[in-house]
Scaffold this active site. Sequence first.
Site, PDB file in Angstrom:
ATOM      1  N   HIS A 180      -1.140   6.208  12.381  1.00 36.75           N
ATOM      2  CA  HIS A 180       0.032   5.827  11.579  1.00 36.75           C
ATOM      3  C   HIS A 180       0.848   7.043  11.178  1.00 36.75           C
ATOM      4  CE1 HIS A 180      -2.164   1.878  10.381  1.00 36.75           C
ATOM      5  NE2 HIS A 180      -1.582   1.797  11.555  1.00 36.75           N
TER       6      HIS A 180
ATOM      7  N   GLN B 161      -6.197   5.748   9.909  1.00 38.47           N
ATOM      8  CA  GLN B 161      -4.980   5.031   9.538  1.00 38.47           C
ATOM      9  C   GLN B 161      -4.239   5.840   8.465  1.00 38.47           C
ATOM     10  OE1 GLN B 161      -5.715   0.507   9.074  1.00 38.47           O
ATOM     11  NE2 GLN B 161      -7.718   1.429   8.743  1.00 38.47           N
ATOM     12  N   ASN B 162      -4.917   6.832   7.911  1.00 41.60           N
ATOM     13  CA  ASN B 162      -4.371   7.590   6.785  1.00 41.60           C
ATOM     14  C   ASN B 162      -3.369   8.626   7.267  1.00 41.60           C
ATOM     15  OD1 ASN B 162      -6.237   6.119   5.342  1.00 41.60           O
ATOM     16  ND2 ASN B 162      -7.767   7.751   5.348  1.00 41.60           N
ATOM     17  N   VAL B 163      -2.387   8.879   6.418  1.00 45.18           N
ATOM     18  CA  VAL B 163      -1.387   9.897   6.763  1.00 45.18           C
ATOM     19  C   VAL B 163      -1.679  11.197   6.008  1.00 45.18           C
ATOM     20  CG1 VAL B 163       0.375   8.189   7.351  1.00 45.18           C
ATOM     21  CG2 VAL B 163       0.204   9.002   4.981  1.00 45.18           C
TER      22      VAL B 163
ATOM     23  N   TYR C 271       7.756   8.831  -0.475  1.00 51.69           N
ATOM     24  CA  TYR C 271       6.947   9.767   0.323  1.00 51.69           C
ATOM     25  C   TYR C 271       6.884  11.156  -0.312  1.00 51.69           C
ATOM     26  CZ  TYR C 271       6.153   6.221   3.705  1.00 51.69           C
ATOM     27  OH  TYR C 271       5.703   5.061   4.283  1.00 51.69           O
TER      28      TYR C 271
ATOM     29  N   LEU D 278     -16.353  -0.075  -0.090  1.00 48.60           N
ATOM     30  CA  LEU D 278     -16.693  -0.565  -1.434  1.00 48.60           C
ATOM     31  C   LEU D 278     -16.860  -2.074  -1.459  1.00 48.60           C
ATOM     32  CD1 LEU D 278     -17.112   1.244  -3.763  1.00 48.60           C
ATOM     33  CD2 LEU D 278     -14.762   0.927  -4.476  1.00 48.60           C
TER      34      LEU D 278
ATOM     35  N   ARG E 278       4.182  11.121  -2.803  1.00 48.45           N
ATOM     36  CA  ARG E 278       2.863  11.188  -2.159  1.00 48.45           C
ATOM     37  C   ARG E 278       2.597  12.595  -1.626  1.00 48.45           C
ATOM     38  NH1 ARG E 278       2.748   6.219   1.782  1.00 48.45           N
ATOM     39  NH2 ARG E 278       0.620   6.888   2.252  1.00 48.45           N
TER      40      ARG E 278
ATOM     41  N   CYS F 275      13.443  13.119  13.141  1.00 47.01           N
ATOM     42  CA  CYS F 275      14.802  12.587  13.073  1.00 47.01           C
ATOM     43  C   CYS F 275      14.731  11.068  13.261  1.00 47.01           C
ATOM     44  CB  CYS F 275      15.674  13.204  14.175  1.00 47.01           C
ATOM     45  SG  CYS F 275      17.367  12.587  14.105  1.00 47.01           S
TER      46      CYS F 275
ATOM     47  N   SER G 130      -9.486  -2.255   4.222  1.00 48.44           N
ATOM     48  CA  SER G 130      -9.577  -3.664   3.809  1.00 48.44           C
ATOM     49  C   SER G 130      -9.453  -4.595   5.013  1.00 48.44           C
ATOM     50  CB  SER G 130      -8.454  -3.973   2.810  1.00 48.44           C
ATOM     51  OG  SER G 130      -7.196  -3.741   3.439  1.00 48.44           O
TER      52      SER G 130
HETATM   53  C1  BV8 Z   1       2.617  -3.328  14.746  1.00 46.33           C
HETATM   54  C2  BV8 Z   1       1.570   4.417   7.287  1.00 46.33           C
HETATM   55  C3  BV8 Z   1       3.400  -4.088  16.835  1.00 46.33           C
HETATM   56  C4  BV8 Z   1       2.687   4.472   6.322  1.00 46.33           C
HETATM   57  C5  BV8 Z   1       0.825   2.092   7.373  1.00 46.33           C
HETATM   58  C6  BV8 Z   1       1.194 -11.187  10.308  1.00 46.33           C
HETATM   59  C7  BV8 Z   1      -0.123 -11.256  10.704  1.00 46.33           C
HETATM   60  C8  BV8 Z   1      -0.761 -10.178  11.320  1.00 46.33           C
HETATM   61  C9  BV8 Z   1      -0.062  -8.987  11.548  1.00 46.33           C
HETATM   62  C10 BV8 Z   1       1.248  -8.907  11.134  1.00 46.33           C
HETATM   63  C11 BV8 Z   1       1.882  -9.985  10.525  1.00 46.33           C
HETATM   64  N1  BV8 Z   1       3.150  -9.615  10.234  1.00 46.33           N
HETATM   65  C12 BV8 Z   1       3.338  -8.333  10.650  1.00 46.33           C
HETATM   66  C13 BV8 Z   1       2.198  -7.910  11.207  1.00 46.33           C
HETATM   67  C14 BV8 Z   1       1.951  -6.595  11.821  1.00 46.33           C
HETATM   68  C15 BV8 Z   1       1.749  -5.553  10.713  1.00 46.33           C
HETATM   69  C16 BV8 Z   1       0.639  -5.994   9.795  1.00 46.33           C
HETATM   70  O1  BV8 Z   1      -0.521  -5.918  10.150  1.00 46.33           O
HETATM   71  N2  BV8 Z   1       1.044  -6.431   8.572  1.00 46.33           N
HETATM   72  C17 BV8 Z   1       0.069  -6.847   7.581  1.00 46.33           C
HETATM   73  C18 BV8 Z   1       0.612  -6.514   6.183  1.00 46.33           C
HETATM   74  C19 BV8 Z   1      -0.169  -8.345   7.723  1.00 46.33           C
HETATM   75  N3  BV8 Z   1       1.375  -4.345  11.403  1.00 46.33           N
HETATM   76  C20 BV8 Z   1       2.335  -3.513  11.839  1.00 46.33           C
HETATM   77  O2  BV8 Z   1       3.529  -3.681  11.620  1.00 46.33           O
HETATM   78  C21 BV8 Z   1       1.867  -2.349  12.682  1.00 46.33           C
HETATM   79  N4  BV8 Z   1       2.639  -2.313  13.884  1.00 46.33           N
HETATM   80  O3  BV8 Z   1       1.989  -4.339  14.573  1.00 46.33           O
HETATM   81  O4  BV8 Z   1       3.452  -3.095  15.836  1.00 46.33           O
HETATM   82  C22 BV8 Z   1       2.396  -3.651  17.826  1.00 46.33           C
HETATM   83  C23 BV8 Z   1       1.079  -4.091  17.741  1.00 46.33           C
HETATM   84  C24 BV8 Z   1       0.158  -3.699  18.703  1.00 46.33           C
HETATM   85  C25 BV8 Z   1       0.557  -2.880  19.745  1.00 46.33           C
HETATM   86  C26 BV8 Z   1       1.890  -2.436  19.816  1.00 46.33           C
HETATM   87  C27 BV8 Z   1       2.810  -2.819  18.867  1.00 46.33           C
HETATM   88  C28 BV8 Z   1       2.091  -1.025  11.981  1.00 46.33           C
HETATM   89  C29 BV8 Z   1       1.245  -0.965  10.731  1.00 46.33           C
HETATM   90  C30 BV8 Z   1       1.297   0.455  10.176  1.00 46.33           C
HETATM   91  C31 BV8 Z   1       1.955   0.461   8.811  1.00 46.33           C
HETATM   92  N5  BV8 Z   1       1.782   1.793   8.211  1.00 46.33           N
HETATM   93  N6  BV8 Z   1       0.650   3.338   6.900  1.00 46.33           N
HETATM   94  C32 BV8 Z   1       2.197   4.970   4.988  1.00 46.33           C
HETATM   95  O5  BV8 Z   1       1.044   5.382   4.866  1.00 46.33           O
HETATM   96  O6  BV8 Z   1       3.020   4.928   4.071  1.00 46.33           O
HETATM   97  S1  BV8 Z   1      -0.260   0.875   6.928  1.00 46.33           S
HETATM   98  C33 BV8 Z   1      -1.221   1.346   5.590  1.00 46.33           C
HETATM   99  O7  BV8 Z   1      -1.884   0.210   5.068  1.00 46.33           O
HETATM  100  C34 BV8 Z   1      -2.387   2.220   5.979  1.00 46.33           C
HETATM  101  O8  BV8 Z   1      -2.046   3.152   6.953  1.00 46.33           O
HETATM  102  C35 BV8 Z   1      -3.429   1.265   6.456  1.00 46.33           C
HETATM  103  O9  BV8 Z   1      -3.354   1.094   7.851  1.00 46.33           O
HETATM  104  C36 BV8 Z   1      -3.017  -0.030   5.848  1.00 46.33           C
HETATM  105  C37 BV8 Z   1      -4.111  -0.701   5.069  1.00 46.33           C
HETATM  106  O10 BV8 Z   1      -4.669   0.217   4.266  1.00 46.33           O
HETATM  107  P1  BV8 Z   1      -6.255   0.487   4.236  1.00 46.33           P
HETATM  108  O11 BV8 Z   1      -6.475   1.797   4.876  1.00 46.33           O
HETATM  109  O12 BV8 Z   1      -7.069  -0.639   4.751  1.00 46.33           O
HETATM  110  O13 BV8 Z   1      -6.379   0.620   2.691  1.00 46.33           O
HETATM  111  P2  BV8 Z   1      -6.445  -0.560   1.644  1.00 46.33           P
HETATM  112  O14 BV8 Z   1      -5.911  -0.033   0.342  1.00 46.33           O
HETATM  113  O15 BV8 Z   1      -5.857  -1.810   2.216  1.00 46.33           O
HETATM  114  O16 BV8 Z   1      -8.008  -0.777   1.505  1.00 46.33           O
HETATM  115  C38 BV8 Z   1      -8.787   0.285   1.006  1.00 46.33           C
HETATM  116  C39 BV8 Z   1     -10.222  -0.128   1.220  1.00 46.33           C
HETATM  117  O17 BV8 Z   1     -11.047   0.948   0.827  1.00 46.33           O
HETATM  118  C40 BV8 Z   1     -10.591  -1.321   0.377  1.00 46.33           C
HETATM  119  O18 BV8 Z   1     -11.277  -2.236   1.214  1.00 46.33           O
HETATM  120  C41 BV8 Z   1     -11.528  -0.759  -0.679  1.00 46.33           C
HETATM  121  O19 BV8 Z   1     -12.592  -1.662  -0.961  1.00 46.33           O
HETATM  122  C42 BV8 Z   1     -12.090   0.442  -0.004  1.00 46.33           C
HETATM  123  N7  BV8 Z   1     -12.446   1.544  -0.913  1.00 46.33           N
HETATM  124  C43 BV8 Z   1     -11.853   1.895  -2.082  1.00 46.33           C
HETATM  125  N8  BV8 Z   1     -12.498   2.974  -2.599  1.00 46.33           N
HETATM  126  C44 BV8 Z   1     -13.481   3.306  -1.717  1.00 46.33           C
HETATM  127  C45 BV8 Z   1     -13.457   2.393  -0.645  1.00 46.33           C
HETATM  128  N9  BV8 Z   1     -14.321   2.455   0.385  1.00 46.33           N
HETATM  129  C46 BV8 Z   1     -15.236   3.437   0.368  1.00 46.33           C
HETATM  130  N10 BV8 Z   1     -15.333   4.352  -0.629  1.00 46.33           N
HETATM  131  C47 BV8 Z   1     -14.479   4.316  -1.676  1.00 46.33           C
HETATM  132  N11 BV8 Z   1     -14.598   5.221  -2.660  1.00 46.33           N
HETATM  133 ZN    ZN Z   2      18.505  14.317  15.234  1.00 40.42          ZN
END
Ligand code: BV8
Ligand code: ZN
Length: 252
Positions: A126, A108-110, A73, A224, A76, A134, A194
């Site tokens: 997120h 979703q971005n931080v 982090y 994209l 980043r 803490c 994505s």
């Molecule tokens: C939760 C913060 C319970 C930290 C992030 C199995 C099946 C389904 C779900 C799950 C599973 N096992 C576990 C899960 C749940 C899990 C999950 O979904 N896992 C995935 C891997 C399968 N989710 C969680 O754990 C979430 N919590 O479920 O709690 C709950 C649920 C409901 C209600 C109550 C409780 C928590 C998830 C949060 C994790 N933290 N970020 C940090 O930033 O370090 S996630 C992180 O990745 C991002 O925040 C974002 O959300 C995620 C995906 O990233 P994207 O934004 O989509 O980016 P990516 O790189 O993937 O894609 C970029 C896109 O942009 C591409 O499509 C590309 O083509 C396009 N692009 C590129 N350039 C351009 C462009 N588009 C336009 N212009 C351009 N120039």
């Molecule tokens: Zn504390």
Amino acid sequence: MIPIPKVAPGAQFAPLRVPRGARVFVLTGAGISAESGVATFRDAGGLWEQHRIEDVATPDGFERDPRLVWRFYSERRRKAGAVRPNPAHDALAHLEERLGGDFFLCTQNVDPLHERAGSRRVVHMHGELFRTRCSVCDRPPFADESAYFDALPRCGCGALLRPAVVWFGETPLELEAIFTALSACDLFVTVGSSGAVYPAAGFVSHLRNVAGSRGFARAVYVGLERPENAHCFDECRLGKAGELLPSLFGLE
Ligand code: BV8
Ligand code: ZN
């Protein structure tokens, strides 16, 4: 019946009609910040120090190796310090000015690029890169631009401090406000995600089940490549966010 999404280059579509009083919900992902030089997850994901994001961005990962996670982090924070918003962020800040309370921006971005472009009401579901909290006590999260590459930061209560972001396995923030706005919107747009991570990737299918007061909302993807949840959208407008967003909304 499941609408067959029109997937085509963004230039082939007319601007989205936004009648006066229409409620617009925009969800942004890492793709909106890509043209500002911020790596997306799919780019940085597999390559980061031989760890998958899903491994370091988890409570277990932090428990196992807090120094590694703080390095991830801090790196980043260092990179995000100098980046500037691109025309996609500017377009959404302008849309907020025009629509006021009829506009809901969830990211979703931080990174702080929406705020740097002038957006004032941004829901960071997120969490935020430049805030720390803490890992144990309920001291409120606080603004923190520091990098921690060596010494691990500790709270007054003695526990480790952690980035105020939502990790995999943790509950995203402001979900109630998000689902209230989702259920009431007339137009839903996802930009640059994505569609791999839930519950954010499921917002669009929530629309399919909940008709607002004016029927079902229209769902449009801008990015994209075709997202994993493309089948849930009425249209997928392919291209760069910085190029498509400025002319996406036809305000009436
Ligand atoms: C939760 C913060 C319970 C930290 C992030 C199995 C099946 C389904 C779900 C799950 C599973 N096992 C576990 C899960 C749940 C899990 C999950 O979904 N896992 C995935 C891997 C399968 N989710 C969680 O754990 C979430 N919590 O479920 O709690 C709950 C649920 C409901 C209600 C109550 C409780 C928590 C998830 C949060 C994790 N933290 N970020 C940090 O930033 O370090 S996630 C992180 O990745 C991002 O925040 C974002 O959300 C995620 C995906 O990233 P994207 O934004 O989509 O980016 P990516 O790189 O993937 O894609 C970029 C896109 O942009 C591409 O499509 C590309 O083509 C396009 N692009 C590129 N350039 C351009 C462009 N588009 C336009 N212009 C351009 N120039
Ligand atoms: Zn504390």
